[in-house]
Motif scaffolding. Structure first.
Motif, mmCIF file in Angstrom:
data_model
loop_
_atom_site.group_PDB
_atom_site.id
_atom_site.type_symbol
_atom_site.label_atom_id
_atom_site.label_comp_id
_atom_site.label_asym_id
_atom_site.label_seq_id
_atom_site.Cartn_x
_atom_site.Cartn_y
_atom_site.Cartn_z
ATOM 1 N N GLY A 1162 -0.141 26.258 -4.846
ATOM 2 C CA GLY A 1162 -0.882 26.018 -3.623
ATOM 3 C C GLY A 1162 -2.368 25.755 -3.848
ATOM 4 N N GLY A 1163 -3.023 25.764 -2.721
ATOM 5 C CA GLY A 1163 -4.431 25.489 -2.718
ATOM 6 C C GLY A 1163 -4.771 24.049 -2.410
ATOM 7 N N TRP A 1164 -3.794 23.238 -1.981
ATOM 8 C CA TRP A 1164 -4.083 21.852 -1.620
ATOM 9 C C TRP A 1164 -4.396 21.777 -0.135
ATOM 10 C CZ3 TRP A 1164 -3.357 22.040 -6.468
ATOM 11 C CH2 TRP A 1164 -3.584 20.925 -7.277
ATOM 12 N N ASP A 1165 -5.274 20.841 0.211
ATOM 13 C CA ASP A 1165 -5.729 20.753 1.595
ATOM 14 C C ASP A 1165 -5.517 19.381 2.212
ATOM 15 O OD1 ASP A 1165 -7.050 22.332 3.689
ATOM 16 O OD2 ASP A 1165 -8.617 20.807 3.566
ATOM 17 N N HIS A 1166 -5.349 18.349 1.395
ATOM 18 C CA HIS A 1166 -5.232 16.995 1.957
ATOM 19 C C HIS A 1166 -4.467 16.112 0.988
ATOM 20 C CE1 HIS A 1166 -6.499 13.574 4.492
ATOM 21 N NE2 HIS A 1166 -6.552 12.913 3.358
ATOM 22 N N ILE A 1167 -3.694 15.158 1.530
ATOM 23 C CA ILE A 1167 -2.973 14.176 0.723
ATOM 24 C C ILE A 1167 -2.857 12.891 1.526
ATOM 25 C CG2 ILE A 1167 -0.683 14.873 1.540
ATOM 26 C CD1 ILE A 1167 0.333 14.261 -1.313
ATOM 27 N N THR A 1168 -2.868 11.769 0.817
ATOM 28 C CA THR A 1168 -2.636 10.479 1.452
ATOM 29 C C THR A 1168 -1.766 9.624 0.540
ATOM 30 O OG1 THR A 1168 -3.676 8.466 2.301
ATOM 31 C CG2 THR A 1168 -4.838 9.612 0.539
ATOM 32 N N VAL A 1169 -0.691 9.071 1.109
ATOM 33 C CA VAL A 1169 0.212 8.173 0.381
ATOM 34 C C VAL A 1169 0.168 6.778 0.991
ATOM 35 C CG1 VAL A 1169 1.761 10.019 -0.327
ATOM 36 C CG2 VAL A 1169 2.145 8.879 1.851
ATOM 37 N N ARG A 1170 -0.903 6.487 1.713
ATOM 38 C CA ARG A 1170 -0.986 5.236 2.449
ATOM 39 C C ARG A 1170 -1.287 4.042 1.547
ATOM 40 N NH1 ARG A 1170 -1.317 6.074 7.870
ATOM 41 N NH2 ARG A 1170 -2.670 4.276 8.298
ATOM 42 N N GLY A 1171 -1.462 4.292 0.251
ATOM 43 C CA GLY A 1171 -1.609 3.185 -0.686
ATOM 44 C C GLY A 1171 -0.337 2.835 -1.420
ATOM 45 N N ASN A 1172 0.687 3.663 -1.331
ATOM 46 C CA ASN A 1172 1.929 3.457 -2.082
ATOM 47 C C ASN A 1172 2.867 2.553 -1.288
ATOM 48 O OD1 ASN A 1172 4.050 3.606 -3.848
ATOM 49 N ND2 ASN A 1172 4.696 5.669 -3.209
ATOM 50 N N SER A 1173 2.759 1.258 -1.543
ATOM 51 C CA SER A 1173 3.650 0.285 -0.888
ATOM 52 C C SER A 1173 4.710 -0.223 -1.847
ATOM 53 C CB SER A 1173 2.827 -0.880 -0.342
ATOM 54 O OG SER A 1173 2.131 -1.534 -1.389
ATOM 55 N N MET A 1174 4.977 0.545 -2.923
ATOM 56 C CA MET A 1174 5.949 0.145 -3.939
ATOM 57 C C MET A 1174 7.370 0.365 -3.405
ATOM 58 S SD MET A 1174 6.130 1.512 -7.855
ATOM 59 C CE MET A 1174 4.345 1.477 -7.908
ATOM 60 N N GLU A 1175 8.098 -0.734 -3.263
ATOM 61 C CA GLU A 1175 9.466 -0.646 -2.754
ATOM 62 C C GLU A 1175 10.357 0.062 -3.770
ATOM 63 O OE1 GLU A 1175 10.712 -1.457 0.070
ATOM 64 O OE2 GLU A 1175 9.144 -2.633 1.045
ATOM 65 N N PRO A 1176 11.164 1.039 -3.333
ATOM 66 C CA PRO A 1176 12.055 1.740 -4.274
ATOM 67 C C PRO A 1176 13.194 0.834 -4.710
ATOM 68 C CG PRO A 1176 12.478 2.464 -2.025
ATOM 69 C CD PRO A 1176 11.275 1.555 -1.964
ATOM 70 N N PRO A 1177 13.749 1.068 -5.918
ATOM 71 C CA PRO A 1177 14.892 0.252 -6.367
ATOM 72 C C PRO A 1177 16.119 0.545 -5.514
ATOM 73 C CG PRO A 1177 14.496 2.072 -7.882
ATOM 74 C CD PRO A 1177 13.347 2.076 -6.908
ATOM 75 N N ARG A 1178 16.905 -0.480 -5.267
ATOM 76 C CA ARG A 1178 18.124 -0.336 -4.467
ATOM 77 C C ARG A 1178 19.287 0.049 -5.390
ATOM 78 N NH1 ARG A 1178 17.282 -2.198 0.593
ATOM 79 N NH2 ARG A 1178 15.450 -3.538 0.918
ATOM 80 N N ILE A 1179 19.889 1.195 -5.118
ATOM 81 C CA ILE A 1179 20.982 1.717 -5.941
ATOM 82 C C ILE A 1179 22.273 1.608 -5.138
ATOM 83 C CG2 ILE A 1179 21.872 3.709 -7.189
ATOM 84 C CD1 ILE A 1179 19.018 4.687 -7.450
#
Length: 1210
Positions: A1162-1179
């Motif tokens: 713990g100890g985290w206060d903020h996160i942003t994933v708004r830059g990750n536009s990497m499409e996941p592989p289709r399985i």
């Protein structure tokens, strides 16, 4: 470093400003008159003009200065007419303020001055605490005053509604005269000083303005703030004597100079009393020589005595504003001024140039040396030659016979054969110039008209300055001048005053002229001489002493050397620190000479010679390679593997109970294989019951190295995937801060080498921030969002980026913005490293100094008893009388320390009046008991009270961040772009620290900082905002309600209107995040909500659905991926607060997902994933059975286990 301005006034009354990023003095073109002196702050500049009135120049900002006027319309119900304007005699006014005590009809509101204008007419506020009311805006209550509701009830006997009207300050970047609301104006002012903006934070933009009149009285300007930059009225301050000059610092220092040469110091300045209470007299540094000037800063005082000696006052601080003694400094100045960071500027008495004091730091406030600021003025011409037409810039009357421009290389014979003329120049202002009006196309001699010679009314000290330069001017060779064409366009643009020149015969123009100044009016004499058209010999024209007779090379009032004469300088709005890169000290002449020399050298080398040299160097390098390498290739490599070990002593927080710090030996063993791949092992050697044991971890298994928030030890934690699952990292403490940073830098580089990581983060990186303010990034793998087997969160590797922030937001184009604890916005520069990460692990450029300021709060608690009233003696079951917000920990003024050793106190303890629920005049909040709901007024049922004390601390570090002044922000959001995004201008929205909604214009991948702010109107302050992939903008107001902004597009970046979205039942929202199609919010109780029914045709959605609880923050990515910061996550060893969690099973047909995957914490206060536009592989797994879906309403596990063992808990 933010761009700020240094202001100065020359001896001719012209105002100039010099930017910290500029290389020339910019003249204030708006000034219609001469100024005596100016005093500057960051947001404005005050000045005293030649008419002895005070003027204000407010710097233009993207956020307008708007003031909300409000008044309430009150009505009472009666059985005959219903609700009407007929009130009881004991009731409040029909039109009143919120208290009902002040009569405020609509027509009683007036604009404070001509610098204001109304934005519109009065309108009814149809919102009540975030909820819409009926169209008429009425709220109802039983009686005045009472609790109002928007719904009318059977016992509602009174009602009221609020009328609003906004006025805007329009005099931006212009000098506006300060009006006076007094019937008897104070006598004219001759000195002015502003400061006091750091005394308190409320109201925003508050300033203390002190002025000295010609009679030696001191005046204080009341009511200056952001919403009222002009202030209200002047108030006289009693004095022990007559004052000639005064200086005010940014905080609580105010010093003045008496006529006798002594100094006075104002005491008792504070939040409640910005004017102070009393004066204390301080003796001059020299008993025989009095003081003529004083300048103060945050904790420094500088003085200048009558013999122009400079003195520094030691021992000055908030507790001892008088200081302890004087120190004589090198240099002679006529005045000095102190800036924001206690930096010092002065004007030399020898050459009237501005000097900067170098080497001023917090540890050495007196600095080291004076350095000349040698930059040109706006519009200066080159002064390379006194005989050059370009440098002289003078205009000739008479016949034009040849070329209009002659070079400086003309021979003496050519110059001697040319007819010349001399101009007679006088003016009411020494800064005005005289030029001739000539016809450029005529070859006929021009008849000299009768000139008008005005009086010379310059101040005596200006006349003395010019007379000092007399000898230098007359000593120059005043030979016959060079005829030239008159360029009328350049004359008009320069703004010079046209006047004719007196033609001289060649014989009369050769002798030297006696240049003298006087205040005698000889206009008649000059008129007679002008009729004759001839200037007599100086021996026969002694009556011309009132006229300055310039040579032909004297178009500029400063002379051919171009050196300006400064009379005043003000650095109150100029911020310079030890890391600032200033361009004030470079000489453009030397630079141009060097460039010319290099060009001359390059021209002397032919292309054939260059080609021959290149061939010869290449042959020599080839021979050296064969000699040193190729001849030894048949030998085997002597060393196939290298091992490197570093050892040290630390303390380790042991894994078993009782948990405590024990002394251990720490070692890092790093080795590299024959192919260059590197790895390593961490060893911790400790004793267990007289038996030596060790703990180890492989470097390639370490997922993060994070500094831990601790007020007494220099600690950091080491996480691995297994330790992350346990919620129990390896926690170590170093002896000193330097040792901890060395180990962190070494371990970080080892981890990066083992994983092959180098350079800046990618555009797809995930950014996060700990509760300590440290910044971390993680490079997402393509399978991170894969279904059904994503990469586990506990295996993600996080690396630290230099800097200190509270919030960070990004998108896939590479635009990253952050906000510090002091609400300062920062933009990512593209570098990496900074902070403790130096050397090869850090980029050499794009690293800047970053500062952050935060407040530490403690609470003073009291209980009431019938004998003594409220006292510090509580019941045995009560909380500590000095405690934290929870009351569980004792926190006194003495034992409370900054959050960590990296922070330093920068202020004293002060009462905080800006709490939620308001306070009384002394800062107290009242309640029935501890703990309870507090309010800012006392009732009969209130038996306890508390008040909050705050103290500011400051952290200074480095990182790849650049400040974006001047508006402070509380939240920011950037459009989440897809992987193949073609948007040129990226929409960026933000909320100021006062709740204003802003839209940033000009944000692109090349200019991530943007260009300017566009203010978006709202009826109430906001606290959170987010923009989705389709430009859908959602926001949360401070009252917890949600809003949607309609019609936002590229053509209309600010949209057109707000739509109110009802919040979940009995919940107040605090944060929102919008992805491609999903909208998630978090309320004040930690519940996570999903907005159902959001479609392109109905973007507001239909209802809220509860997803989870114990959530602190949420971030929705461009692919609708959902990440949160969760509280109370149970591990195998401990319970952690502030844990990064990933929502699994999120798909287009199941946007709410299925379950949570727990990552770092713990100890985290903020996160942003708004830059990750990497499409996941289709399985494609046709035989895969459908996994058991969990309840989307499943709560994050909550346990009653104590959270005290959490490693980095906030």
């Amino acid at each position: 470093m933010p761009v700020s301005l240094l202001w100065a006034v020359d001896v001719y009354g012209q105002v100039y400003s010099l930017s910290t990023a500029g290389q020339q003095w910019e003249q204030c073109r708006d000034a219609q008159m001469e100024f005596k002196r100016v005093t500057a702050a960051q947001q404005c500049c005050w000045g005293i003009a030649s008419d002895n009135n005070i003027y204000l120049n407010v710097h233009a900002s993207d956020l307008p200065i708007r003031y909300q006027e409000e008044t309430y319309e009150n009505q009472r119900w009666n059985p005959v007419n219903g609700f009407s304007e007929r009130l009881l005699l004991s009731d409040r006014w029909q039109w009143s303020d919120v208290t009902g005590l002040q009569h405020q009809p609509l027509d009683s509101f007036r604009l404070p001055s001509r610098s204001w204008e109304w934005e519109g007419d009065w309108y009814v506020d149809e919102n009540f605490e975030g909820e819409p009311t009926e169209k008429s805006g009425w709220t109802y209550a039983i009686d005045f005053p009472a609790t109002y509701t928007k719904d009318k009830k059977w016992n509602s006997c009174v009602r009221r509604r609020r009328w609003l009207r906004y006025r805007r300050y329009t005099a931006m970047d212009t000098w506006a005269k300060i009006p006076s609301q007094q019937t008897t104006l104070p006598d004219p002012f001759n000195d002015i000083s502003c400061g006091g903006w750091e005394i308190n934070e409320e109201p925003r933009g508050q300033l203390s303005l002190w002025a000295v009149s010609l009679q030696g009285k001191v005046w204080f300007r009341e009511g200056i703030s952001h919403h009222n930059p002009e202030g209200f009225t002047w108030e006289e301050v009693p004095l022990p004597g007559e004052v000639v000059q005064i200086s005010c610092g940014p905080v609580d220092l105010v010093w003045g100079v008496l006529w006798e040469g002594q100094l006075i110091v104002r005491e008792g300045i504070g939040r409640d009393c910005p004017k102070g209470t009393s004066w204390v007299v301080v003796d001059s540094p020299s008993p025989d020589v009095g003081v003529i000037h004083v300048a103060v800063g945050v904790s420094v005082v500088w003085a200048v005595t009558k013999d122009n000696k400079v003195w520094f006052r030691r021992g000055v601080n908030s507790h001892n504003p008088c200081g302890s003694g004087w120190i004589s400094m090198v240099g002679e100045m006529i005045m000095v001024n102190v800036g924001l960071n206690d930096q010092v500027w002065g004007i030399s008495c020898e050459d009237r140039a501005v000097y900067f004091r170098q080497g001023v730091t917090s540890s050495e406030l007196s600095g080291k040396t004076w350095k000349l600021i040698s930059v040109p003025r706006d519009g200066d011409r080159s002064h390379s030659s006194a005989n050059s037409v370009q440098s002289a810039g003078c205009f000739f009357c008479g016949e034009v016979r040849g070329q209009s421009v002659l070079n400086d290389v003309d021979s003496d014979t050519e110059r001697g054969s040319t007819d010349g003329a001399t101009c007679l120049v006088t003016s009411d202002s020494p800064g005005s110039f005289v030029e001739a009006a000539l016809d450029q196309t005529s070859d006929q001699p021009i008849e000299t008209p009768k000139p008008h010679i005005p009086k010379v009314t310059s101040d005596s000290f200006i006349s003395e300055l010019v007379s000092d330069r007399e000898s230098a001017r007359t000593s120059r060779d005043i030979g016959p001048a060079i005829p030239a064409f008159l360029e009328e366009d350049s004359i008009i643009s320069e703004g010079e005053v046209k006047a004719p020149c007196l033609a001289l015969s060649p014989g009369q123009s050769g002798g030297p002229l006696d240049l003298q100044w006087s205040n005698v009016d000889l206009e008649e004499v000059h008129a007679q001489q002008a009729q004759t058209g001839v200037v007599q010999d100086s021996a026969d024209t002694s009556s011309l002493s009132s006229v300055a007779i310039y040579t032909l090379a004297m178009e500029d009032p400063y002379g051919t050397d171009g050196h300006p004469l400064w009379a005043w300088v003000s650095g109150g709005g100029c911020y310079v620190d030890s890391h600032s890169q200033l361009s004030w000290f470079n000489c453009s002449l030397n630079t141009s000479s060097m460039v010319q020399s290099v060009q001359a050298m390059s021209l002397s080398v032919t292309p054939a010679q260059t080609a021959a040299w290149r061939k010869q160097i290449f042959e020599q390098l080839s021979e050296r390679t064969k000699r040193e390498i190729d001849h030894f290739r048949h030998y085997e490599q002597a060393v196939e593997q290298s091992v490197w070990v570093k050892k040290g002593s630390m303390q380790w927080w042991r894994d078993w109970k009782p948990h405590k710090w024990i002394d251990v030996h720490f070692a890092l063993e790093q080795f590299s294989g024959p192919e260059g791949n590197k790895d390593g092992i961490i060893f911790i050697y400790y004793n267990f019951y007289e038996e030596k044991k060790y703990l180890h971890a492989f470097i390639n298994e370490v997922t993060i190295l994070v500094p831990v928030l601790n007020d007494s030890k220099h600690t950091f934690a080491i996480y691995t995937p297994e330790r992350t699952k346990q919620r129990w990292p390896i926690r170590l403490a170093a002896t000193t801060e330097l040792e901890m940073h060395d180990w962190l830098a070494l371990l970080s580089m080892s981890c990066w080498d083992a994983r092959g990581i180098q350079g800046p983060p990618s555009k797809q990186a995930i950014w996060s921030i700990t509760c300590k303010g440290d910044i971390f990034v993680s490079e997402p793998s393509p399978s991170l969002e894969a279904v059904p087997y994503p990469t586990p969160c506990d295996q993600m590797f996080w690396r630290q980026i230099g800097g200190h922030l509270r919030i960070v937001e990004c998108n896939s184009v590479g635009i990253v913005w952050g906000i510090g604890y002091d609400h300062t916005p920062w933009v990512y520069t593209g570098g990496y490293g900074g902070g403790f990460i130096q050397g090869l692990a850090s980029s050499t450029d794009n690293i800047y100094t970053q500062t952050d300021v935060k407040s530490v709060y403690i609470y003073e608690n009291q209980r009431w008893n019938p004998v003594t009233g409220y006292t510090s003696r509580g019941l045995p079951t009560d909380r500590y009388m000095w405690s934290d917000a929870s009351g569980l920990h004792e926190c006194t003024k003495t034992n409370t320390k900054p959050p960590s050793p990296q922070w330093q106190w920068v202020s004293d303890w002060a009462i905080d009046y800006s709490q939620t629920g308001k306070t009384d005049r002394e800062g107290w909040q009242y309640a029935a008991d501890f703990p309870a709901s507090y309010h800012g007024y006392k009732t009969m049922k209130d038996f306890v009270r508390r008040r909050r004390w705050g103290r500011k601390c400051k952290l200074t570090t480095t990182g790849p961040w650049q400040e974006i002044p001047p508006i402070l922000l509380s939240d920011v959001t950037i459009l989440p772009c897809a992987a193949q995004c073609s948007v040129d201008v990226i929409p960026l929205w933000a909320i100021s620290n006062k709740g204003d909604v802003l839209c940033r214009l000009g944000v692109t991948s090349m200019t991530p900082a943007g260009t300017s702010w566009l203010h978006v109107g709202t009826d109430q302050p906001f606290k959170s905002i987010s923009i989705g992939a389709a430009s859908q903008v959602w926001a949360i107001a401070k009252d917890g309600s949600a809003f949607y902004r309609g019609s936002v597009s590229t053509q209309s970046p600010a949209g057109d209107s707000w739509f109110h979205i009802p919040s979940p039942v009995k919940q107040k929202l605090k944060q929102v995040s919008v992805g491609r199609t999903s909208v998630y919010t978090v309320d004040e109780n930690g519940n996570l909500w999903y907005r159902q029914g959001v479609t392109p045709s109905y973007p507001q959605g239909s209802s809220w659905e509860h997803i989870s609880n114990n959530v602190r923050k949420v971030s929705v990515g461009p692919l609708d991926q959902v990440w949160i910061i969760a509280d109370k996550v149970q591990g195998s060893h401990s319970l952690s607060c502030g844990t990064v969690c990933h929502r699994l099973g999120v798909q287009p047909m199941a946007p709410k997902g299925q379950s949570w995957d727990y990552g770092i914490g713990g100890g985290w206060d903020h996160i942003t994933v708004r830059g990750n536009s990497m499409e996941p592989p289709r399985i494609c797994l046709p035989t895969l059975t459908e996994p058991a879906s969990s309840d989307p309403h499943s709560l994050l596990p909550v346990s009653s286990t104590e959270a005290n063992d959490s490693v980095v808990d906030c």
